[in-house]
Design an enzyme around this catalytic site. Structure first.
Site, mmCIF file in Angstrom:
data_model
loop_
_atom_site.group_PDB
_atom_site.id
_atom_site.type_symbol
_atom_site.label_atom_id
_atom_site.label_comp_id
_atom_site.label_asym_id
_atom_site.label_seq_id
_atom_site.Cartn_x
_atom_site.Cartn_y
_atom_site.Cartn_z
ATOM 1 N N LYS A 137 27.865 64.095 29.937
ATOM 2 C CA LYS A 137 28.334 64.816 30.968
ATOM 3 C C LYS A 137 27.446 65.335 31.902
ATOM 4 C CE LYS A 137 32.841 65.788 28.977
ATOM 5 N NZ LYS A 137 33.875 66.900 28.767
ATOM 6 N N LYS A 219 34.680 53.719 26.656
ATOM 7 C CA LYS A 219 35.720 54.486 26.121
ATOM 8 C C LYS A 219 36.775 54.328 27.134
ATOM 9 C CE LYS A 219 36.516 58.787 25.260
ATOM 10 N NZ LYS A 219 36.672 60.267 24.863
ATOM 11 N N LYS A 222 40.422 59.396 30.662
ATOM 12 C CA LYS A 222 41.507 60.002 31.645
ATOM 13 C C LYS A 222 40.535 60.195 32.750
ATOM 14 C CE LYS A 222 41.773 64.081 28.888
ATOM 15 N NZ LYS A 222 42.476 64.848 28.076
HETATM 16 P P1 AMP Z 1 39.988 64.311 25.373
HETATM 17 O O1 AMP Z 1 40.660 63.431 25.979
HETATM 18 O O2 AMP Z 1 38.650 63.816 25.482
HETATM 19 O O3 AMP Z 1 40.310 65.958 25.245
HETATM 20 O O4 AMP Z 1 40.538 63.825 23.654
HETATM 21 C C1 AMP Z 1 41.445 64.269 22.981
HETATM 22 C C2 AMP Z 1 41.697 63.572 21.894
HETATM 23 O O5 AMP Z 1 42.096 62.470 21.957
HETATM 24 C C3 AMP Z 1 40.446 63.663 20.615
HETATM 25 O O6 AMP Z 1 40.763 63.643 19.522
HETATM 26 C C4 AMP Z 1 39.659 62.187 21.176
HETATM 27 O O7 AMP Z 1 38.744 61.736 20.226
HETATM 28 C C5 AMP Z 1 40.936 61.526 21.549
HETATM 29 N N1 AMP Z 1 40.713 60.369 22.237
HETATM 30 C C6 AMP Z 1 40.451 60.387 23.895
HETATM 31 N N2 AMP Z 1 39.925 59.202 24.299
HETATM 32 C C7 AMP Z 1 40.197 58.267 23.317
HETATM 33 C C8 AMP Z 1 40.251 56.921 23.312
HETATM 34 N N3 AMP Z 1 39.888 56.331 24.146
HETATM 35 N N4 AMP Z 1 40.379 56.583 22.117
HETATM 36 C C9 AMP Z 1 40.929 56.994 20.833
HETATM 37 N N5 AMP Z 1 40.878 58.589 20.748
HETATM 38 C C10 AMP Z 1 40.554 59.118 22.097
#
Ligand code: AMP
Ligand code: TRP
Length: 355
Positions: A137, A219, A222
């Site tokens: 980041k 990955k 969003k």
């Molecule tokens: P975040 O959107 O980074 O706050 O992630 C929220 C939760 O969703 C966390 O447990 C992440 O590890 C999971 N997560 C986010 N993006 C992915 C992805 N592309 N594949 C699987 N899990 C995800």
């Protein structure tokens, strides 16, 4: 390790006391309200929470919207507010049951920040600087990198340790932060005496890392600049179909799971398998004489069928005051548990006055 039975440290019982017998295990997890939730979030996180809520017995669940984590990078205040409510509604729309889960907003329970500071006073700067998510980041920003971007894992440790969590369901990308949380819990316990439960991560078998549809070596995120790279849970269903159909794949045409050589089709197989619970091997067999076009069209319907009911539920609750009642009750219960824990932490460290 199991949490030990708590001594009564607060004399005044509140309405936040659970009515049932105290649970033996605790589950904690959170999602940041930055941008819109994706299919990756759904498969890697939300869907897991719902499964765990239904499968785990004798477990209290604390699931929160990690809004304090969101301000580690600049946010527009109107968008942030919207996003917090949006994530809360999506949690419920995906099937979280407020009878079984304490759903709340992190910033409404002040103890997260206080224990976050105490975790900063337990962690070393070097440990924080080693976190790969921080390095990534930071690399994307040229100036004005906020201090909290560096110290964020201390707050995440606090989120988990406040509730004596045994189980923390997370995606692969959060493994390093959980490892740090475990180290901090152990360090604190060694320094001040047994205080925190050392948590375990819980990773979904398939789908812990859903990849981008436009660049399957990255990955699905969003915050990606290219909206074709991710499926937003609130995307129009027609758009979702198109995104799946135009997902990047290789040119050899074989529907085979080989993440290194064929990352695109392997990612689509993972999505297929996660949503249908059919093992990847069986899907490969079923499509061995097929082609990418047919496979993608059928996968598109599977994804749409999974997302349609979520959207229907979402639009029912997003403007309902019931959503506020659920968040208020969740925060009250979380606060009760967190305050009791903080009394113990203060006592252990020698902060404040003896009560
Ligand atoms: P975040 O959107 O980074 O706050 O992630 C929220 C939760 O969703 C966390 O447990 C992440 O590890 C999971 N997560 C986010 N993006 C992915 C992805 N592309 N594949 C699987 N899990 C995800
Ligand atoms: N850091 C997590 C993420 O970006 C979200 C999060 C914050 C979290 N606190 C947590 C997840 C505590 C599990 C437990 O995905």
């Amino acid at each position: 390790m199991m949490p030990t039975a708590k001594k009564k440290e607060i004399s005044k019982p509140t309405i936040s006391e659970p009515v049932k017998a105290p649970a033996k295990m605790t589950l904690v997890s959170g999602i940041q309200p930055t941008g819109k939730l994706t299919l990756g979030n759904y498969i890697g996180a939300l869907r897991q929470f719902v499964k765990l809520q239904d499968e785990l017995e004798d477990t209290e669940l604390f699931i929160f919207i990690a809004d304090l984590h969101a301000i580690t990078t600049p946010q527009d205040k109107t968008e942030l507010r919207k996003s917090i409510r949006n994530v809360a509604a999506l949690y419920l729309a995906c099937g979280l049951n407020p009878e079984k889960v304490n759903l709340f907003i992190q910033s409404e329970v002040l103890e997260h920040s206080v224990l976050g500071y105490i975790m900063e006073s337990t962690a070393y700067v070097g440990e924080m600087e080693r976190m790969t998510q921080y390095k990534d980041k930071k690399g994307k920003q040229t100036e004005g990198i906020r201090t909290s971007l560096l110290t964020y894992p201390a707050l995440m440790a606090a989120d988990i340790l406040l509730y004596d969590a045994n189980i923390v369901p997370i995606g692969d990308d959060q493994k390093q932060h959980l490892e740090l949380t475990r180290n901090l819990a152990e360090r604190f316990n060694n320094l001040y005496g047994e205080t925190f439960v050392v948590p375990e991560g819980f990773f979904p078998k398939t789908g812990a890392r859903i990849m981008s549809l436009s660049d399957p070596t990255k990955k699905m995120s969003k915050s990606d600049e290219n909206p074709k790279s991710y499926i937003n849970l609130l995307d129009d269903l027609g758009l979702i179909r198109n995104k799946i159909k135009s997902a990047v794949t290789d040119s050899d045409g074989a529907i085979k799971y080989e993440p290194k050589k064929k990352p695109g089709i392997s990612n689509l197989l993972t999505i297929y398998s996660s949503l249908t619970e059919v093992p990847i091997k069986d899907i490969e067999d079923a499509y061995k004489d097929s082609n990418y076009q047919t496979f993608k069209a059928e996968l598109a319907e599977i994804v749409v069928d999974a997302i349609r009911p979520i959207q229907q539920e979402y639009f029912k609750i997003i403007n309902d005051t019931k959503l506020d009642d659920i968040l208020t009750a969740g925060a009250e219960r979380a606060r009760f548990v967190a305050q009791r824990k903080m009394q113990k932490v203060y006592k252990r460290i020698g902060l404040g006055r003896i009560k």
